[in-house]
Design an enzyme around this catalytic site. Structure first.
Site, short mmCIF file in Angstrom:
data_model
loop_
_atom_site.label_atom_id
_atom_site.label_comp_id
_atom_site.label_asym_id
_atom_site.label_seq_id
_atom_site.Cartn_x
_atom_site.Cartn_y
_atom_site.Cartn_z
N LEU A 100 13.71 18.31 41.64
CA LEU A 100 12.39 17.89 41.14
C LEU A 100 12.57 16.54 40.46
O LEU A 100 13.58 16.32 39.80
CB LEU A 100 11.91 18.94 40.14
CG LEU A 100 10.76 18.67 39.16
CD1 LEU A 100 10.13 20.00 38.71
CD2 LEU A 100 11.21 17.90 37.91
N ASP B 189 9.62 13.05 39.37
CA ASP B 189 8.41 12.68 38.63
C ASP B 189 7.25 13.69 38.71
O ASP B 189 6.95 14.20 39.79
CB ASP B 189 7.81 11.37 39.17
CG ASP B 189 8.83 10.30 39.40
OD1 ASP B 189 10.01 10.49 39.06
OD2 ASP B 189 8.44 9.25 39.95
N GLN C 195 7.45 15.45 42.35
CA GLN C 195 8.30 14.94 43.41
C GLN C 195 9.35 16.00 43.70
O GLN C 195 10.00 16.52 42.78
CB GLN C 195 9.00 13.65 42.95
CG GLN C 195 8.09 12.45 42.95
CD GLN C 195 7.83 11.96 44.36
OE1 GLN C 195 8.67 11.35 44.99
NE2 GLN C 195 6.63 12.22 44.87
N TYR D 210 5.99 9.51 48.01
CA TYR D 210 6.45 9.14 46.67
C TYR D 210 5.33 9.28 45.63
O TYR D 210 4.20 9.65 45.95
CB TYR D 210 6.99 7.70 46.69
CG TYR D 210 8.44 7.61 47.11
CD1 TYR D 210 9.12 8.70 47.67
CD2 TYR D 210 9.17 6.42 46.95
CE1 TYR D 210 10.46 8.61 48.04
CE2 TYR D 210 10.50 6.32 47.32
CZ TYR D 210 11.15 7.42 47.86
OH TYR D 210 12.47 7.32 48.22
N SER D 211 5.66 8.90 44.40
CA SER D 211 4.79 9.22 43.27
C SER D 211 3.40 8.61 43.34
O SER D 211 3.19 7.56 43.94
CB SER D 211 5.45 8.78 41.98
OG SER D 211 6.49 9.69 41.69
N ARG E 6 5.30 0.53 44.18
CA ARG E 6 4.96 1.96 44.33
C ARG E 6 4.33 2.55 43.08
O ARG E 6 4.26 1.93 42.04
CB ARG E 6 6.22 2.75 44.70
CG ARG E 6 7.39 2.56 43.74
CD ARG E 6 8.61 3.39 44.18
NE ARG E 6 9.77 3.07 43.36
CZ ARG E 6 10.73 2.22 43.70
NH1 ARG E 6 10.69 1.59 44.86
NH2 ARG E 6 11.73 1.98 42.88
N ASP E 7 3.95 3.82 43.19
CA ASP E 7 3.50 4.70 42.10
C ASP E 7 2.11 4.34 41.58
O ASP E 7 1.92 4.08 40.39
CB ASP E 7 4.50 4.70 40.93
CG ASP E 7 5.93 4.93 41.36
OD1 ASP E 7 6.13 5.51 42.45
OD2 ASP E 7 6.86 4.54 40.64
N GLU F 145 8.77 1.18 37.12
CA GLU F 145 8.30 2.33 37.89
C GLU F 145 7.21 3.06 37.11
O GLU F 145 7.12 2.95 35.88
CB GLU F 145 9.46 3.29 38.18
CG GLU F 145 10.52 2.67 39.09
CD GLU F 145 11.55 3.67 39.59
OE1 GLU F 145 11.81 3.68 40.81
OE2 GLU F 145 12.11 4.42 38.78
C1 FRU Z 1 10.75 7.33 39.74
C2 FRU Z 1 10.68 7.14 41.23
C3 FRU Z 1 9.38 6.50 41.66
C4 FRU Z 1 9.23 6.94 43.09
C5 FRU Z 1 9.80 8.33 43.05
C6 FRU Z 1 10.52 8.76 44.28
O1 FRU Z 1 11.64 8.33 39.38
O2 FRU Z 1 11.78 6.38 41.70
O3 FRU Z 1 9.34 5.10 41.48
O4 FRU Z 1 7.92 6.92 43.52
O5 FRU Z 1 10.68 8.37 41.94
O6 FRU Z 1 10.87 10.11 44.19
#
Ligand code: FRU
Length: 491
Positions: free
Chosen positions: A45, A47, A63, A106-107, A167-168, A222
């Site tokens: 597990l 984020d 995640q 991803y997140s 991302r994110d 991030e």
């Molecule tokens: C942060 C991260 C995010 C990404 C995700 C991938 O822990 O690296 O930037 O979206 O985890 O699992």
């Protein structure tokens, strides 16, 4: 044994026959499975994602790499709760492996629109040369709970000036307009976040970078998040590449916040105070916030960090989420308190309460022990040099929380906590606290502790890996006297 790249980028349906059964068997004998924290059924597990409220439930995804404890093909795993305390495992939320998320979902975050929950996430892809191509994608959960991906990304380009580390998305609504912040890396390899605008969550306009007073602060930011609290703007993000400094930034990566005037959405200028670390413990990263229907702003973090080995890896699982915390601002700081619903874990128990004075001694009490519990301890009238608590203790193990009155620091020491981890980053965390009365509000689980200090002025979140026999709680005072009041509820 480390997995090869091919093994890491497999989906569940590509598992070998018996592979998942083997993981489950390993996990079932692990002494460190948690009692009341969200943890993966198998694998890793990381984020928290899509933290939201929709149709009478809090939804919290995470995640998830199901097939091992390394970072591989990431899913969104779905959990939900009516009370923020008891979480139901719903199942897979977003499955990766399509054109725009071939190497992971991803997140990202969630928001309700037109009676449906919209999940905005980063589709991670890699080409033949293993270069990343990120897409910002949308999936929609309907009233029946079924989740469908929109077949084309809603943001398919990285704007010029930024690298593939993009991302994110964290989305929010202001007036009739949606905004989202995205974590980014500039081509000069410094971290930042950018802002987009949309009227329908499908068509997004790139507005540009958020201008902070931290133009060169790490190589990647991030999991950005923006909120307004008590008429102030708060930016949260997890910068990578920050050097440790005094008692600050000792973990491999950081999570922190900036408080300032509300973000100017026209100029994207953000006037703010200093960057402050969100949590002072060993294991905390990539938090995400949401606003509850009653207006409370709540935060959940990943109780773990990237690029470290954890003692449960050998048992086929890794990491958990923190309990939800309610946020507020006080004197230029973000205050974090366990959500009030946590009292539900006490059940009908009235708890055990004690008052005592210690004079240069260490004491424990019959029945005041355990593996999973809540402990509130107030220490006052002390002239001692150090006062504190040893918990999850036995003859050979203990985790030590103390206050050093001479240096005015709270100290968490996990050097004797049991199985070790991350020792290259040190076994002790300290933070300054100027106080005549100390309040430690602790949530202890089989392999973790979350310590809220003086009504949320500081929080220390840490994994610990003691043996099942280490259940003692000891109170101690060195170099003087102190008055203690302690209450404990077993979970
Ligand atoms: C942060 C991260 C995010 C990404 C995700 C991938 O822990 O690296 O930037 O979206 O985890 O699992």
């Amino acid at each position: 044994m480390k997995m090869t790249r091919e093994q890491r980028y497999r989906r569940i349906d590509q598992a070998e026959p018996g592979e998942i059964g083997m993981l489950e068997a390993l996990i079932s004998t692990c002494p460190w499975r948690q009692d009341y924290h969200i943890q993966p059924i198998t694998g890793l597990l990381n984020d928290p994602n899509g933290f939201s409220y929709y149709q009478g439930y809090y939804h919290l995804f995470y995640q998830w790499f199901p097939l091992g404890t390394e970072h591989g093909m990431k899913y969104w795993y779905h959990t939900r709760s009516t009370d923020l305390v008891h979480w139901e495992e719903v199942g897979i939320g977003i499955q990766p492996g399509d054109t725009y998320d071939s190497h992971g979902a991803y997140s990202g975050s969630a928001i309700e629109k037109d009676g449906q929950l919209h999940l905005l996430y980063t589709g991670n892809t890699r080409d033949e040369d293993w270069i990343r191509h990120p897409y910002q994608c949308l999936a929609i959960m309907d009233e029946s709970g079924s989740i469908t991906k929109v077949d084309r990304p809603v943001i398919s380009e990285v704007p010029s000036g930024y690298t593939e580390h993009f991302r994110d998305p964290k989305v929010w609504k202001q007036g009739n307009t949606y905004y989202c912040v995205i974590g980014a890396q500039r081509v000069d390899e410094t971290g930042c976040m950018v802002l987009y605008r949309s009227s329908d969550l499908r068509n997004w306009t790139f507005l540009g970078e958020i201008h902070t007073g931290l133009p060169k602060f790490g190589y990647m930011w991030e999991c950005p998040d923006y909120m307004e609290l008590q008429s102030q703007g708060v930016l949260i993000f997890s910068p990578q590449g920050i050097e440790s400094q005094g008692d600050w930034y000792h973990n491999i990566f950081q999570s922190g916040y900036l408080i300032g005037e509300p973000l100017d959405l026209q100029t994207r200028h953000f006037e703010h105070g200093p960057f402050q670390e969100l949590d002072r413990g060993f294991d905390f990263y990539a938090p995400q916030t949401m606003q509850a229907p009653d207006g409370r702003r709540m935060l959940v973090g990943w109780m773990g960090l990237p690029d470290l080995e954890y003692p449960t890896d050998q048992s086929g699982w890794a990491h958990c989420l923190t309990i939800p915390r309610q946020l507020s601002l006080r004197e230029g700081k973000l205050i974090q308190q366990p959500v009030s619903e946590m009292v539900k874990l006490r059940g009908d128990s009235e708890g055990t309460h004690m008052e005592f004075t210690l004079d240069n001694e260490t004491r424990s009490f019959a029945d005041f022990a355990g593996i999973a519990y809540e402990l509130e301890c107030e220490i006052r009238d002390f002239d001692a040099e150090t006062v504190g608590i040893e918990f999850r203790a036995s003859a050979g193990e203990k985790t030590v929380l103390k206050y050093d009155r001479l240096t005015q620091k709270v100290i968490l020491d996990r050097s004797q906590s049991g199985a070790t981890l991350g020792e290259q980053n040190g076994n002790v965390r300290r933070c300054a606290l100027n106080a005549d009365v100390l309040k430690f509000h602790m949530f202890v689980d089989s392999s973790s502790v979350e310590i809220f200090v003086n009504d949320g002025e500081e929080v220390f979140t840490s994994r610990i890996f003691p043996s099942k026999e280490s259940t003692e709680i000891r109170f101690f005072v060195q170099g003087g006297k102190a008055e203690f009041q302690a209450s404990k509820w077993d979970y």
